[in-house]
Write a protein that holds these residues in place. Structure first.
Motif, PDB file in Angstrom:
ATOM      1  N   GLN A  22       0.824  -1.204   0.000  1.00 57.39           N
ATOM      2  CA  GLN A  22       0.000   0.000   0.000  1.00 57.39           C
ATOM      3  C   GLN A  22       0.857   1.253   0.000  1.00 57.39           C
ATOM      4  OE1 GLN A  22      -3.354   0.107  -0.403  1.00 57.39           O
ATOM      5  NE2 GLN A  22      -2.949   2.297  -0.673  1.00 57.39           N
ATOM      6  N   GLU A  23       1.997   1.214   0.693  1.00 57.39           N
ATOM      7  CA  GLU A  23       2.872   2.378   0.733  1.00 57.39           C
ATOM      8  C   GLU A  23       3.435   2.707  -0.649  1.00 57.39           C
ATOM      9  OE1 GLU A  23       2.900  -0.119   2.776  1.00 57.39           O
ATOM     10  OE2 GLU A  23       2.474   0.737   4.747  1.00 57.39           O
ATOM     11  N   HIS A  24       3.699   1.680  -1.443  1.00 59.56           N
ATOM     12  CA  HIS A  24       4.168   1.919  -2.804  1.00 59.56           C
ATOM     13  C   HIS A  24       3.058   2.519  -3.665  1.00 59.56           C
ATOM     14  CE1 HIS A  24       6.903  -1.511  -1.544  1.00 59.56           C
ATOM     15  NE2 HIS A  24       7.726  -0.501  -1.742  1.00 59.56           N
ATOM     16  N   LEU A  25       1.855   2.023  -3.479  1.00 58.87           N
ATOM     17  CA  LEU A  25       0.721   2.573  -4.231  1.00 58.87           C
ATOM     18  C   LEU A  25       0.467   4.020  -3.844  1.00 58.87           C
ATOM     19  CD1 LEU A  25      -1.707  -0.492  -4.100  1.00 58.87           C
ATOM     20  CD2 LEU A  25      -0.042   0.109  -5.863  1.00 58.87           C
ATOM     21  N   ASP A  26       0.652   4.325  -2.557  1.00 57.63           N
ATOM     22  CA  ASP A  26       0.486   5.716  -2.108  1.00 57.63           C
ATOM     23  C   ASP A  26       1.547   6.617  -2.741  1.00 57.63           C
ATOM     24  OD1 ASP A  26      -1.649   4.940  -0.552  1.00 57.63           O
ATOM     25  OD2 ASP A  26      -0.497   4.831   1.313  1.00 57.63           O
ATOM     26  N   LEU A  27       2.771   6.112  -2.830  1.00 54.42           N
ATOM     27  CA  LEU A  27       3.830   6.874  -3.481  1.00 54.42           C
ATOM     28  C   LEU A  27       3.471   7.130  -4.939  1.00 54.42           C
ATOM     29  CD1 LEU A  27       6.693   8.087  -3.682  1.00 54.42           C
ATOM     30  CD2 LEU A  27       7.548   5.760  -4.090  1.00 54.42           C
ATOM     31  N   ARG A  28       3.023   6.093  -5.626  1.00 55.27           N
ATOM     32  CA  ARG A  28       2.617   6.243  -7.027  1.00 55.27           C
ATOM     33  C   ARG A  28       1.522   7.294  -7.174  1.00 55.27           C
ATOM     34  NH1 ARG A  28      -1.088   1.671  -9.189  1.00 55.27           N
ATOM     35  NH2 ARG A  28      -2.466   2.937  -7.892  1.00 55.27           N
ATOM     36  N   ASP A  29       0.521   7.213  -6.310  1.00 53.24           N
ATOM     37  CA  ASP A  29      -0.607   8.153  -6.405  1.00 53.24           C
ATOM     38  C   ASP A  29      -0.164   9.586  -6.121  1.00 53.24           C
ATOM     39  OD1 ASP A  29      -2.184   5.987  -6.976  1.00 53.24           O
ATOM     40  OD2 ASP A  29      -3.050   5.822  -4.961  1.00 53.24           O
ATOM     41  N   SER A  30       0.761   9.758  -5.182  1.00 52.30           N
ATOM     42  CA  SER A  30       1.239  11.102  -4.846  1.00 52.30           C
ATOM     43  C   SER A  30       2.000  11.717  -6.016  1.00 52.30           C
ATOM     44  CB  SER A  30       2.130  11.049  -3.603  1.00 52.30           C
ATOM     45  OG  SER A  30       1.404  10.633  -2.464  1.00 52.30           O
ATOM     46  N   VAL A  31       2.869  10.918  -6.629  1.00 50.15           N
ATOM     47  CA  VAL A  31       3.639  11.419  -7.770  1.00 50.15           C
ATOM     48  C   VAL A  31       2.706  11.718  -8.943  1.00 50.15           C
ATOM     49  CG1 VAL A  31       5.420  10.854  -9.459  1.00 50.15           C
ATOM     50  CG2 VAL A  31       5.727  10.189  -7.063  1.00 50.15           C
ATOM     51  N   ARG A  32       1.754  10.831  -9.196  1.00 55.45           N
ATOM     52  CA  ARG A  32       0.837  11.044 -10.317  1.00 55.45           C
ATOM     53  C   ARG A  32       0.011  12.305 -10.119  1.00 55.45           C
ATOM     54  NH1 ARG A  32      -2.532   5.969 -12.532  1.00 55.45           N
ATOM     55  NH2 ARG A  32      -0.355   5.243 -12.542  1.00 55.45           N
ATOM     56  N   ALA A  33      -0.444  12.527  -8.896  1.00 52.89           N
ATOM     57  CA  ALA A  33      -1.250  13.725  -8.633  1.00 52.89           C
ATOM     58  C   ALA A  33      -0.433  14.996  -8.832  1.00 52.89           C
ATOM     59  CB  ALA A  33      -1.808  13.661  -7.210  1.00 52.89           C
ATOM     60  N   LEU A  34       0.821  14.987  -8.368  1.00 47.80           N
ATOM     61  CA  LEU A  34       1.664  16.166  -8.508  1.00 47.80           C
ATOM     62  C   LEU A  34       1.935  16.478  -9.979  1.00 47.80           C
ATOM     63  CD1 LEU A  34       3.567  18.356  -7.325  1.00 47.80           C
ATOM     64  CD2 LEU A  34       5.383  16.614  -7.336  1.00 47.80           C
ATOM     65  N   LEU A  35       2.346  15.472 -10.736  1.00 47.14           N
ATOM     66  CA  LEU A  35       2.725  15.712 -12.125  1.00 47.14           C
ATOM     67  C   LEU A  35       1.517  16.028 -13.002  1.00 47.14           C
ATOM     68  CD1 LEU A  35       5.504  13.007 -12.665  1.00 47.14           C
ATOM     69  CD2 LEU A  35       5.760  15.425 -12.101  1.00 47.14           C
ATOM     70  N   SER A  36       0.387  15.404 -12.732  1.00 49.09           N
ATOM     71  CA  SER A  36      -0.792  15.695 -13.548  1.00 49.09           C
ATOM     72  C   SER A  36      -1.303  17.106 -13.332  1.00 49.09           C
ATOM     73  CB  SER A  36      -1.908  14.687 -13.247  1.00 49.09           C
ATOM     74  OG  SER A  36      -2.340  14.799 -11.891  1.00 49.09           O
ATOM     75  N   SER A  37      -1.066  17.650 -12.145  1.00 48.29           N
ATOM     76  CA  SER A  37      -1.558  18.998 -11.850  1.00 48.29           C
ATOM     77  C   SER A  37      -0.595  20.091 -12.284  1.00 48.29           C
ATOM     78  CB  SER A  37      -1.843  19.142 -10.348  1.00 48.29           C
ATOM     79  OG  SER A  37      -0.642  19.059  -9.592  1.00 48.29           O
ATOM     80  N   ARG A  38       0.694  19.762 -12.409  1.00 52.09           N
ATOM     81  CA  ARG A  38       1.679  20.812 -12.662  1.00 52.09           C
ATOM     82  C   ARG A  38       2.542  20.584 -13.898  1.00 52.09           C
ATOM     83  NH1 ARG A  38       4.564  22.444  -7.093  1.00 52.09           N
ATOM     84  NH2 ARG A  38       5.596  23.827  -8.603  1.00 52.09           N
ATOM     85  N   HIS A  39       2.261  19.521 -14.654  1.00 57.02           N
ATOM     86  CA  HIS A  39       3.081  19.234 -15.828  1.00 57.02           C
ATOM     87  C   HIS A  39       2.166  18.852 -16.989  1.00 57.02           C
ATOM     88  CE1 HIS A  39       6.258  17.220 -18.280  1.00 57.02           C
ATOM     89  NE2 HIS A  39       7.000  18.166 -17.738  1.00 57.02           N
ATOM     90  N   SER A  40       1.498  19.803 -17.545  1.00 59.03           N
ATOM     91  CA  SER A  40       0.508  19.561 -18.586  1.00 59.03           C
ATOM     92  C   SER A  40       1.168  19.374 -19.950  1.00 59.03           C
ATOM     93  CB  SER A  40      -0.472  20.733 -18.659  1.00 59.03           C
ATOM     94  OG  SER A  40       0.201  21.908 -19.099  1.00 59.03           O
TER      95      SER A  40
END
Length: 379
Positions: A22-40
């Motif tokens: 679950q901790e790895h999935l949380d890391l994945r989700d955190s990175v995806r959220a950051l990049l999707s919001s700030r790297h269009s």
């Protein structure tokens, strides 16, 4: 993510792989959220021909605050002390978003080079700053089978380097350049800081999101950080660079397959979704099989890097060869699935195709690694 307790170690599973927790999935989700919001995608298009520009605020958030830059740096050097299972997650997400910052050059080149050099003073000096995202470093290595093109002149404790390197990742905004040069030890690793004797010219390439440069050294002051061992260092760094690149390619292909499946389900022709047509079904099925094969080989190589590093060279070579060719095929088929719109500048399919094709020849062509793998396996 400043402590090792933030993530659990990956579970060892049959066959030498990594079971994501679950901790790895949380890391994945955190990175995806950051990049999707700030790297269009619009940001990518604006970068064309402007390799010298760089969003340092995003890198500070991604590399420093989120911790992507310091995952594989040991805790005694200011890092988080994790491994390549965790690092590959961040690289996959970078590939999905076609991230244009210095993740690959930092974690795939600079950090492995500094750790391989085994220079305690330099590691204490540079690695904590890299982990914080405060210092940008990259490394330039000779391609597989190529000789060193940089020559060093050493006089006592002082040294200078001269020569030219092309295709150096993120050199335009690097604070430190690591390179191997021929010298009185046969070849050593050197550290160079950009200055008047270092000329850096950004190059326009097929990949709009990648920053590469030609670097010329004219008797540039350098710091020797290994006494010889150049070939050994190059091999250690190359293995991790190939793994990092393959993880990026996996993320790129993953997003391409996702886009294709979404389009096949929603695009209607002759009163039917195009995904109901046999030709599209077969194409998407082949893409999915290729993607899962990429995932298996990357996850296996990442697990080996952490648990059986003596087996990493063959696995990294295989990952480079297979992922390069498969990502190229998947992204080409993504354009085919999208039909006419897939060929347009406005659609994102060509951006993923560009990344896949440019990455295919990065660090050497797949055929070179096919030959090396055959030699390693005594075929």
């Amino acid at each position: 993510m400043g402590t090792r307790g933030a993530l659990l170690a990956p579970a060892e599973v049959a066959g030498g792989g990594a079971e994501l927790r679950q901790e790895h999935l949380d890391l994945r989700d955190s990175v995806r959220a950051l990049l999707s919001s700030r790297h269009s995608e619009e940001v990518l298009r604006q970068r064309e021909g402007r390799a010298e520009e760089f969003d340092r605020d995003l890198w500070q958030a991604f590399g420093g605050e989120l911790g992507a830059a310091g995952l594989t740096i040991p805790e005694e050097y200011g890092g988080h002390g994790f491994g390549w299972v965790e690092q590959s997650i961040t690289l996959q997400e970078a590939g999905r978003s076609l991230y244009s910052g210095p993740l690959l050059s930092t974690v795939g080149l600079a950090i492995p080079a500094l750790l391989a050099a085994e220079n305690e003073q330099v590691k204490q000096e540079l690695l904590p700053k890299i982990a914080e995202g405060a210092l940008l470093a990259t490394a330039a290595l000779p391609a597989l089978g190529h000789e060193f093109t940089i020559a060093a002149t050493v006089s006592g404790a002082e040294a200078t380097v001269s020569g030219t390197l092309s295709g150096v990742l993120d050199a335009c905004h690097a604070d430190a350049l690591l390179l191997v040069a021929s010298d009185d030890h046969g070849g050593s690793l050197y550290l160079v800081e950009p200055g008047p004797t270092v000329t850096i010219r950004g190059l326009r390439g097929l990949d709009l999101a990648r920053s590469v440069a030609k670097v010329e050294f004219q008797q540039a002051p350098a710091r020797r950080i290994s006494n010889g061992r150049a070939a050994e260092i190059v091999n250690k760094v190359r293995d991790r660079a190939l793994l990092a690149l393959a993880a990026e390619q996996l993320g790129c292909a993953d997003r391409a397959v996702e886009m294709s499946a979404e389009y096949a389900k929603t695009r209607v022709q002759f009163d039917r979704p195009i995904g109901s047509f046999q030709a599209i079904k077969h194409m998407c099925a082949n893409m999915a099989v290729g993607l899962e094969s990429m995932r298996a080989i990357v996850e296996h190589a990442a697990w080996l890097a952490d648990n059986r590093p003596e087996h990493l060279p063959a696995a990294a070579t295989a990952a480079k060869m297979f992922c390069s060719e498969t990502a190229g095929s998947i992204t080409a088929d993504t354009i085919h699935v999208h039909g006419g719109i897939g060929f347009t500048w406005e659609h994102s399919a060509h951006l993923y195709f560009r990344r896949a094709r440019a990455s295919e020849v990065m660090f050497g062509e797949p055929d070179r690694y096919r030959t090396e793998l055959a030699d390693r396996l005594a075929m």
